[in-house]
Design a protein around this motif. Structure first.
Motif, PDB file in Angstrom:
ATOM      1  N   LEU A  17       0.831  -1.200   0.000  1.00  0.00           N
ATOM      2  CA  LEU A  17       0.000   0.000   0.000  1.00  0.00           C
ATOM      3  C   LEU A  17       0.869   1.254   0.000  1.00  0.00           C
ATOM      4  CD1 LEU A  17      -2.717   1.455   0.215  1.00  0.00           C
ATOM      5  CD2 LEU A  17      -2.624   1.095   2.698  1.00  0.00           C
ATOM      6  N   ASN A  18       1.870   1.277   0.832  1.00  0.00           N
ATOM      7  CA  ASN A  18       2.762   2.429   0.899  1.00  0.00           C
ATOM      8  C   ASN A  18       3.505   2.624  -0.419  1.00  0.00           C
ATOM      9  OD1 ASN A  18       4.039   4.612   2.441  1.00  0.00           O
ATOM     10  ND2 ASN A  18       5.891   3.385   2.158  1.00  0.00           N
ATOM     11  N   ALA A  19       3.993   1.541  -1.014  1.00  0.00           N
ATOM     12  CA  ALA A  19       4.727   1.641  -2.279  1.00  0.00           C
ATOM     13  C   ALA A  19       3.829   2.175  -3.390  1.00  0.00           C
ATOM     14  CB  ALA A  19       5.297   0.282  -2.667  1.00  0.00           C
ATOM     15  N   ALA A  20       2.585   1.700  -3.457  1.00  0.00           N
ATOM     16  CA  ALA A  20       1.653   2.174  -4.483  1.00  0.00           C
ATOM     17  C   ALA A  20       1.321   3.644  -4.278  1.00  0.00           C
ATOM     18  CB  ALA A  20       0.382   1.336  -4.461  1.00  0.00           C
ATOM     19  N   ALA A  21       1.103   4.055  -3.033  1.00  0.00           N
ATOM     20  CA  ALA A  21       0.795   5.456  -2.736  1.00  0.00           C
ATOM     21  C   ALA A  21       1.994   6.353  -3.043  1.00  0.00           C
ATOM     22  CB  ALA A  21       0.365   5.603  -1.278  1.00  0.00           C
ATOM     23  N   GLU A  22       3.190   5.887  -2.772  1.00  0.00           N
ATOM     24  CA  GLU A  22       4.403   6.655  -3.078  1.00  0.00           C
ATOM     25  C   GLU A  22       4.576   6.830  -4.586  1.00  0.00           C
ATOM     26  OE1 GLU A  22       6.643   8.274  -1.275  1.00  0.00           O
ATOM     27  OE2 GLU A  22       5.946   7.705   0.710  1.00  0.00           O
ATOM     28  N   ARG A  23       4.301   5.779  -5.357  1.00  0.00           N
ATOM     29  CA  ARG A  23       4.386   5.877  -6.820  1.00  0.00           C
ATOM     30  C   ARG A  23       3.400   6.914  -7.350  1.00  0.00           C
ATOM     31  NH1 ARG A  23       4.892   0.288  -6.417  1.00  0.00           N
ATOM     32  NH2 ARG A  23       2.683  -0.035  -6.921  1.00  0.00           N
ATOM     33  N   LEU A  24       2.176   6.860  -6.844  1.00  0.00           N
ATOM     34  CA  LEU A  24       1.171   7.829  -7.264  1.00  0.00           C
ATOM     35  C   LEU A  24       1.575   9.240  -6.843  1.00  0.00           C
ATOM     36  CD1 LEU A  24      -1.510   8.606  -8.520  1.00  0.00           C
ATOM     37  CD2 LEU A  24      -2.614   7.988  -6.355  1.00  0.00           C
ATOM     38  N   ALA A  25       2.089   9.396  -5.639  1.00  0.00           N
ATOM     39  CA  ALA A  25       2.513  10.710  -5.165  1.00  0.00           C
ATOM     40  C   ALA A  25       3.601  11.290  -6.061  1.00  0.00           C
ATOM     41  CB  ALA A  25       3.013  10.616  -3.720  1.00  0.00           C
ATOM     42  N   SER A  26       4.535  10.476  -6.474  1.00  0.00           N
ATOM     43  CA  SER A  26       5.601  10.937  -7.366  1.00  0.00           C
ATOM     44  C   SER A  26       5.033  11.413  -8.701  1.00  0.00           C
ATOM     45  CB  SER A  26       6.622   9.828  -7.611  1.00  0.00           C
ATOM     46  OG  SER A  26       7.328   9.535  -6.443  1.00  0.00           O
ATOM     47  N   LEU A  27       4.085  10.648  -9.248  1.00  0.00           N
ATOM     48  CA  LEU A  27       3.445  11.042 -10.514  1.00  0.00           C
ATOM     49  C   LEU A  27       2.679  12.356 -10.356  1.00  0.00           C
ATOM     50  CD1 LEU A  27       2.070   7.577 -11.669  1.00  0.00           C
ATOM     51  CD2 LEU A  27       3.923   8.870 -12.727  1.00  0.00           C
ATOM     52  N   LEU A  28       1.965  12.484  -9.248  1.00  0.00           N
ATOM     53  CA  LEU A  28       1.196  13.703  -9.005  1.00  0.00           C
ATOM     54  C   LEU A  28       2.111  14.920  -8.830  1.00  0.00           C
ATOM     55  CD1 LEU A  28      -1.538  12.286  -6.603  1.00  0.00           C
ATOM     56  CD2 LEU A  28      -1.864  13.048  -8.969  1.00  0.00           C
ATOM     57  N   GLN A  29       3.195  14.736  -8.089  1.00  0.00           N
ATOM     58  CA  GLN A  29       4.140  15.840  -7.899  1.00  0.00           C
ATOM     59  C   GLN A  29       4.754  16.262  -9.225  1.00  0.00           C
ATOM     60  OE1 GLN A  29       6.569  14.069  -4.834  1.00  0.00           O
ATOM     61  NE2 GLN A  29       5.586  15.301  -3.239  1.00  0.00           N
ATOM     62  N   ALA A  30       5.025  15.314 -10.105  1.00  0.00           N
ATOM     63  CA  ALA A  30       5.564  15.632 -11.427  1.00  0.00           C
ATOM     64  C   ALA A  30       4.565  16.438 -12.255  1.00  0.00           C
ATOM     65  CB  ALA A  30       5.942  14.347 -12.166  1.00  0.00           C
ATOM     66  N   GLN A  31       3.271  16.310 -11.920  1.00  0.00           N
ATOM     67  CA  GLN A  31       2.218  17.059 -12.606  1.00  0.00           C
ATOM     68  C   GLN A  31       1.890  18.371 -11.894  1.00  0.00           C
ATOM     69  OE1 GLN A  31       0.768  16.220 -15.601  1.00  0.00           O
ATOM     70  NE2 GLN A  31       2.415  14.722 -15.611  1.00  0.00           N
ATOM     71  N   GLY A  32       2.659  18.691 -10.852  1.00  0.00           N
ATOM     72  CA  GLY A  32       2.479  19.968 -10.172  1.00  0.00           C
ATOM     73  C   GLY A  32       1.643  19.939  -8.905  1.00  0.00           C
ATOM     74  N   VAL A  33       1.270  18.754  -8.451  1.00  0.00           N
ATOM     75  CA  VAL A  33       0.492  18.674  -7.217  1.00  0.00           C
ATOM     76  C   VAL A  33       1.411  18.939  -6.032  1.00  0.00           C
ATOM     77  CG1 VAL A  33      -0.879  17.178  -5.701  1.00  0.00           C
ATOM     78  CG2 VAL A  33      -1.202  17.109  -8.184  1.00  0.00           C
ATOM     79  N   GLY A  34       0.975  19.808  -5.166  1.00  0.00           N
ATOM     80  CA  GLY A  34       1.726  20.165  -3.966  1.00  0.00           C
ATOM     81  C   GLY A  34       0.766  20.784  -2.971  1.00  0.00           C
ATOM     82  N   PRO A  35       1.290  21.525  -2.006  1.00  0.00           N
ATOM     83  CA  PRO A  35       0.447  22.128  -0.978  1.00  0.00           C
ATOM     84  C   PRO A  35      -0.703  22.938  -1.569  1.00  0.00           C
ATOM     85  CG  PRO A  35       2.742  22.365  -0.406  1.00  0.00           C
ATOM     86  CD  PRO A  35       2.699  21.808  -1.809  1.00  0.00           C
ATOM     87  N   GLU A  36      -1.884  22.684  -1.033  1.00  0.00           N
ATOM     88  CA  GLU A  36      -3.116  23.389  -1.373  1.00  0.00           C
ATOM     89  C   GLU A  36      -3.625  23.143  -2.794  1.00  0.00           C
ATOM     90  OE1 GLU A  36      -3.289  27.449  -0.053  1.00  0.00           O
ATOM     91  OE2 GLU A  36      -1.965  27.019   1.632  1.00  0.00           O
TER      92      GLU A  36
END
Length: 69
Positions: A17-36
């Motif tokens: 679960l943690n590994a899958a969430a980390e992979r998704l988080a990395s993809l989201l951050q690459a798309q500009g997802v961050g605070p707020e």
């Protein structure tokens, strides 16, 4: 390895679960997802929904649940 989440079809350990969430988080951050930054999630209840929520939170974003109906 303890089971973290199950939806009747798929089961994940805490590590998986943690590994899958980390992979998704990395993809989201690459798309500009961050605070707020809001991320809409339209997923039925289940393992993928949990991964989505955790991934958005790990990326620093805010998840907005969208009703699938």
């Amino acid at each position: 390895t303890a089971e973290a989440v199950s939806d009747g079809q798929r089961r994940l350990t805490y590590g998986e679960l943690n590994a899958a969430a980390e992979r998704l988080a990395s993809l989201l951050q690459a798309q500009g997802v961050g605070p707020e930054v809001r991320v809409a999630l339209q997923l039925p209840r289940g393992v993928h929904q949990i991964i989505g929520v955790l991934g958005v939170l790990k990326a620093g974003g805010v998840y907005v649940p969208v009703d699938t109906a």
